[in-house]
Design a protein around this motif. Structure first.
Motif, short mmCIF file in Angstrom:
data_model
loop_
_atom_site.label_atom_id
_atom_site.label_comp_id
_atom_site.label_asym_id
_atom_site.label_seq_id
_atom_site.Cartn_x
_atom_site.Cartn_y
_atom_site.Cartn_z
N LEU A 197 0.03 -1.50 4.91
CA LEU A 197 -0.55 -0.15 4.95
C LEU A 197 -1.65 0.01 3.91
O LEU A 197 -1.82 1.08 3.32
CB LEU A 197 0.55 0.90 4.76
N ILE A 198 -2.40 -1.10 3.68
CA ILE A 198 -3.53 -0.98 2.74
C ILE A 198 -4.80 -0.61 3.50
O ILE A 198 -5.73 -0.07 2.93
CB ILE A 198 -3.73 -2.26 1.89
N GLY A 199 -4.86 -0.94 4.77
CA GLY A 199 -6.03 -0.61 5.60
C GLY A 199 -7.18 -1.58 5.38
O GLY A 199 -7.12 -2.46 4.51
N GLY A 241 -0.29 4.51 -0.15
CA GLY A 241 -1.19 5.67 0.02
C GLY A 241 -0.52 6.72 0.88
O GLY A 241 0.71 6.84 0.90
N THR A 242 -1.32 7.45 1.64
CA THR A 242 -0.79 8.54 2.47
C THR A 242 0.34 8.03 3.37
O THR A 242 1.42 8.61 3.42
CB THR A 242 -1.93 9.11 3.35
N VAL A 243 0.08 6.93 4.08
CA VAL A 243 1.08 6.45 5.05
C VAL A 243 2.18 5.66 4.33
O VAL A 243 3.37 5.87 4.59
CB VAL A 243 0.42 5.59 6.15
N ARG A 270 -1.28 -1.18 -6.84
CA ARG A 270 -2.14 -1.56 -7.95
C ARG A 270 -1.90 -0.71 -9.19
O ARG A 270 -2.48 -0.93 -10.23
CB ARG A 270 -3.61 -1.42 -7.55
N ARG A 271 -1.07 0.33 -9.02
CA ARG A 271 -0.87 1.23 -10.16
C ARG A 271 0.56 1.76 -10.14
O ARG A 271 1.21 1.78 -9.09
CB ARG A 271 -1.89 2.38 -10.12
N THR A 304 2.36 9.65 11.00
CA THR A 304 2.05 8.21 11.03
C THR A 304 3.24 7.40 10.52
O THR A 304 3.60 6.37 11.09
CB THR A 304 0.77 7.91 10.23
N ALA A 349 -0.48 -0.04 10.63
CA ALA A 349 -1.13 1.14 11.24
C ALA A 349 -2.63 0.88 11.28
O ALA A 349 -3.42 1.77 11.54
CB ALA A 349 -0.84 2.38 10.40
N ASN A 350 -3.01 -0.39 11.04
CA ASN A 350 -4.40 -0.74 10.78
C ASN A 350 -5.17 -1.04 12.08
O ASN A 350 -5.33 -2.19 12.49
CB ASN A 350 -4.41 -1.97 9.85
N LYS A 351 -5.68 0.03 12.71
CA LYS A 351 -6.37 -0.14 14.00
C LYS A 351 -7.66 -0.94 13.86
O LYS A 351 -8.02 -1.70 14.76
CB LYS A 351 -6.67 1.21 14.66
N LEU A 386 -0.41 -9.13 -3.48
CA LEU A 386 0.16 -8.95 -2.15
C LEU A 386 0.44 -10.29 -1.46
O LEU A 386 1.43 -10.42 -0.73
CB LEU A 386 -0.78 -8.09 -1.29
N GLY A 399 0.85 -1.20 0.00
CA GLY A 399 0.00 0.00 0.00
C GLY A 399 0.88 1.24 0.00
O GLY A 399 1.68 1.43 0.91
N ALA A 405 -2.58 12.11 13.20
CA ALA A 405 -2.75 11.53 11.87
C ALA A 405 -1.88 12.30 10.88
O ALA A 405 -1.17 13.23 11.25
CB ALA A 405 -4.22 11.59 11.45
N GLY A 406 -1.99 11.88 9.60
CA GLY A 406 -1.21 12.54 8.55
C GLY A 406 -0.04 11.67 8.14
O GLY A 406 0.44 10.84 8.93
P1 NAP Z 1 -4.81 5.34 1.78
O1 NAP Z 1 -4.19 6.67 1.52
O2 NAP Z 1 -6.17 5.07 1.32
O3 NAP Z 1 -3.81 4.26 1.20
C1 NAP Z 1 -4.11 2.90 1.09
C2 NAP Z 1 -3.29 2.41 -0.10
O4 NAP Z 1 -3.42 1.00 -0.16
C3 NAP Z 1 -3.79 2.98 -1.43
O5 NAP Z 1 -2.70 3.47 -2.16
C4 NAP Z 1 -4.41 1.77 -2.12
O6 NAP Z 1 -4.18 1.71 -3.49
C5 NAP Z 1 -3.62 0.64 -1.50
N1 NAP Z 1 -4.35 -0.63 -1.57
C6 NAP Z 1 -5.53 -0.93 -0.99
N2 NAP Z 1 -5.88 -2.20 -1.27
C7 NAP Z 1 -4.87 -2.69 -2.04
C8 NAP Z 1 -4.64 -3.93 -2.67
N3 NAP Z 1 -5.49 -4.94 -2.53
N4 NAP Z 1 -3.51 -4.08 -3.40
C9 NAP Z 1 -2.63 -3.07 -3.54
N5 NAP Z 1 -2.78 -1.86 -2.97
C10 NAP Z 1 -3.90 -1.68 -2.23
O7 NAP Z 1 -4.78 5.02 3.35
P2 NAP Z 1 -3.78 5.57 4.43
O8 NAP Z 1 -4.32 6.85 4.98
O9 NAP Z 1 -2.39 5.54 3.93
O10 NAP Z 1 -3.99 4.49 5.58
C11 NAP Z 1 -3.32 3.25 5.59
C12 NAP Z 1 -3.50 2.61 6.96
O11 NAP Z 1 -2.96 3.48 7.94
C13 NAP Z 1 -4.96 2.39 7.36
O12 NAP Z 1 -5.06 1.20 8.09
C14 NAP Z 1 -5.27 3.58 8.25
O13 NAP Z 1 -6.29 3.31 9.18
C15 NAP Z 1 -3.94 3.76 8.93
N6 NAP Z 1 -3.71 5.09 9.46
C16 NAP Z 1 -3.76 6.18 8.65
C17 NAP Z 1 -3.52 7.44 9.16
C18 NAP Z 1 -3.55 8.65 8.29
O14 NAP Z 1 -3.35 9.75 8.82
N7 NAP Z 1 -3.76 8.54 6.99
C19 NAP Z 1 -3.23 7.58 10.55
C20 NAP Z 1 -3.16 6.45 11.36
C21 NAP Z 1 -3.40 5.21 10.80
P3 NAP Z 1 -5.01 2.55 -4.57
O15 NAP Z 1 -4.32 3.88 -4.54
O16 NAP Z 1 -4.81 1.78 -5.80
O17 NAP Z 1 -6.44 2.58 -4.08
#
Ligand code: NAP
Length: 433
Positions: free
Chosen positions: A77-79, A12-14, A45-46, A304, A101-103, A62, A10, A299-300
Motif C-alpha cells: 500500500l505504498i503506491g 498511509g490513508t489505506v 519510514r517514520r 478502500t 490497491a495499486n491500480k 521493504l 505503507g 475511495a477513502g
Molecule cells: P498515501 O496516503 O500516500 O500512503 C502511502 C504510504 O506509503 C505513506 O504513508 C508513505 O510513507 C508510504 N511509503 C511510500 N513509499 C514508501 C517506502 N519506500 N517505504 C516505506 N513507506 C513508504 O497513499 P494511499 O492513499 O494510502 O494509497 C495507497 C495505495 O492505495 C495507492 O496505490 C493508491 O493508488 C491506492 N488507492 C488509494 C485510495 C484512496 O482512497 N486513498 C483508493 C483506492 C486505491 P510516508 O508517510 O513516509 O510518505
C-alpha cells in the motif's frame, strides 16, 4: 492451525485503515476465516505513535520485510511504480501472496507481475484497485462468470464526477470547482491523473482484462479528460435530456474491443446519470443477466481498506483449503487470455454532441448539415441557442457513426469562414443495448 502472517507496507490513508480494520474486527474476521490473522511486520519510514503497533516489527527496508519467513501475505500500500514493482517481484519470488490497491502499477506492469505470480503459484488480489469500496472485481470474476460481457461503463474517478456534478447543479465553471475539489482533499495538488482520465484508464485496463479475458493494455486505452467541458455544454446537455459523465467504457465491437475514457453524454434516465458527487458506479451489460449497476464509495480510507481486507480474508481461506498452505486459486490464467484486437480511436462508433459557435447569418446551419450529410452522418436533434453578441451557438446531436467520419466532418465545419473557436465534440452513449 497456525496464524496467517501479514506484512503491511505503507501506513498511509489505506495502510493505516487496513491495520485498524483488522484490529477492530479481528473477532469477526476470525469467525469468517476460521483462522487467526497476525500482523508481523509493517513497512514505514517514520514512527507512528498514533497507531497500535504493539508486537509488530517496524522497518523502512521493504525488500527485507518481504523476504522474512514469518510473512505469508504482503499487503502493498505504498503506491506508485517504483519501488513498488521491485518489492512486488521480490515478494512473489519468495512465495508470498500479495494484496494491493495499486491500480497504476497493475495497469502498467501487471502482465509481468501476473506472469511471475503464475510461475510461483501465488496470487495477486486487487479488489481495492478499482472503484474502492465497490466489490466490482468479485462481481466480474464470480457473480457474472457465466455471462459473455458485451460492455461495461463506469464512473470510476470520484474527483471527476464531483466536478461535473457541481458544474451541473450550480452552473459553476470547471476551474472554480477543481479548486474547491483540491481544498476539500478530493483532488491532488497535481490533478492531472484525475481530470485527464489517467486514473480512470488504469482502472478500465483492469476491468477490461477481466471482462474480456485480454491482457492488460493500458497503452491502448484512448484517454480524454474533462478540462475542456464548459458549464454551457453541461447546461445544453441538460436541455436535451442528457447529463455529462466522465466514463470509462470497454465495449465488444464487431471488429475488436473499444477501450476509452472520455466525457460522455448519457440519457438522464440511465442509472449511471443518478450517480453524483464523489460516488463511483459501474454498469455492466452481460449476455444472460442483462444490464446491472454497482455503485458506492470509490475511495477513502474506510471503503478502500474494506476491499483490501476482503482480499486478505479470501487469501486466508484459500491458504486454509490447501493442506500444505502453498496452493492457491490463480487470479488470471495467463495461458487462457485472448488476443483480441483493440480498436484505435478512429474506429470507435458513438453518437455525438457537437457545439459550433457561428456567425448569425442565413445559410450557415444549412452548410453544416450538408457537411454532416455528405459524411454519412445523420442528425438526431438540433438546438439553436439565443445569440451571444453576433454569434450563435448551434448544438447538434448525431446518430452513432464511426469516428473517422466525424473527424472528417469536424475538420470541414472548422474550416467554414462562419465558424469561430474550436468545434466542441462530446461522445454520446445511450447505454441501452
Ligand atoms: P498515501 O496516503 O500516500 O500512503 C502511502 C504510504 O506509503 C505513506 O504513508 C508513505 O510513507 C508510504 N511509503 C511510500 N513509499 C514508501 C517506502 N519506500 N517505504 C516505506 N513507506 C513508504 O497513499 P494511499 O492513499 O494510502 O494509497 C495507497 C495505495 O492505495 C495507492 O496505490 C493508491 O493508488 C491506492 N488507492 C488509494 C485510495 C484512496 O482512497 N486513498 C483508493 C483506492 C486505491 P510516508 O508517510 O513516509 O510518505
Amino acid at each position: 492451525m497456525k496464524p496467517v502472517r501479514l506484512a503491511i507496507l505503507g501506513l498511509g490513508t489505506v495502510g493505516a485503515g487496513v491495520l485498524q480494520l483488522l484490529q477492530e474486527n479481528a473477532k469477526e474476521i476470525k469467525r469468517r476465516t476460521g483462522r487467526e490473522i497476525q500482523i508481523t511486520h509493517v513497512g514505514t519510514r517514520r514512527p507512528r505513535p498514533d497507531l497500535n503497533l504493539e508486537g509488530i516489527q517496524q522497518s523502512a527496508n521493504l525488500l527485507e520485510i518481504v523476504r522474512q519467513p514469518d510473512v505469508d501475505v504482503v499487503i502493498e500500500l505504498i503506491g506508485g511504480l517504483s519501488p513498488a514493482k521491485e518489492i512486488f517481484l521480490e515478494a512473489i519470488k519468495h512465495g508470498k501472496q500479495v494484496v494491493t490497491a495499486n491500480k497504476a502499477l497493475l495497469a502498467e506492469c501487471g502482465n509481468e507481475l501476473f506472469a511471475s505470480a503464475d510461475q510461483h503459484t501465488v496470487q495477486i488480489a486487487y479488489e481495492a484497485a478499482v472503484a474502492g469500496g465497490i466489490p466490482i472485481i468479485k462481481v466480474m470474476r464470480e457473480g457474472l462468470a457465466a455471462n459473455r460481457i458485451e460492455w461495461l461503463a463506469g464512473i470510476i474517478n470520484g474527483t471527476g464526477n464531483f466536478i461535473l456534478t457541481e458544474m451541473r447543479d450550480k452552473a459553476r465553471p470547471f476551474a472554480d470547482v477543481l479548486k474547491e475539489a483540491q481544498e476539500l482533499g478530493y483532488a491532488e495538488a497535481d490533478p492531472t491523473f484525475d481530470v485527464e482520465g489517467i486514473d480512470a484508464a488504469h482502472k478500465l485496463t483492469l476491468l477490461a482484462s477481466i471482462a474480456f479475458g485480454i491482457p492488460l493494455q493500458f497503452d491502448k486505452v484512448y484517454t480524454e479528460g474533462i478540462s475542456k467541458i464548459t458549464a454551457q455544454d453541461v447546461q445544453y446537455a441538460e436541455e436535451l435530456g442528457f447529463c455529462i459523465k466522465h466514463l470509462g467504457i470497454a465495449r465488444r465491437a464487431p471488429k475488436g474491443i473499444e477501450l476509452r475514457v472520455h466525457p460522455t453524454l448519457i440519457p438522464k434516465e440511465q442509472p449511471l446519470a443518478s450517480i453524483n458527487g464523489v460516488q463511483n458506479a459501474v454498469s455492466v451489460k452481460a449476455s444472460a443477466v442483462g444490464q446491472t449497476m454497482y455503485s458506492g464509495p470509490g475511495a477513502g480510507g474506510g471503503p478502500t481498506a474494506s476491499a483490501v481486507v476482503a482480499d486478505i480474508i479470501d487469501i486466508v481461506r484459500d491458504i486454509s483449503y490447501t493442506e500444505d498452505g502453498s496452493g492457491t486459486i490463480p487470479q488470471l490464467a495467463f495461458e487462457s487470455l485472448e488476443d483480441i484486437n483493440i480498436l484505435s480511436r478512429e474506429e470507435f462508433t458513438t453518437g455525438y454532441y457537437l457545439r459550433v459557435n457561428v456567425d448569425d447569418r442565413t445559410g450557415v446551419l444549412a452548410n453544416i448539415t450538408t457537411i454532416l450529410s455528405n459524411c454519412g452522418i445523420s442528425i438526431d436533434a438540433i438546438l439553436q441557442q439565443p445569440r451571444l453578441k453576433n454569434r450563435v451557438p448551434i448544438v447538434i446531436m448525431t446518430d452513432p457513426i464511426v469516428e473517422s467520419k466525424m473527424d472528417e466532418a469536424i475538420s470541414q465545419i472548422q474550416a467554414l469562414p462562419a465558424t469561430h473557436g474550436e468545434v466542441m465534440r462530446i461522445r454520446l452513449e445511450s447505454l441501452d443495448s
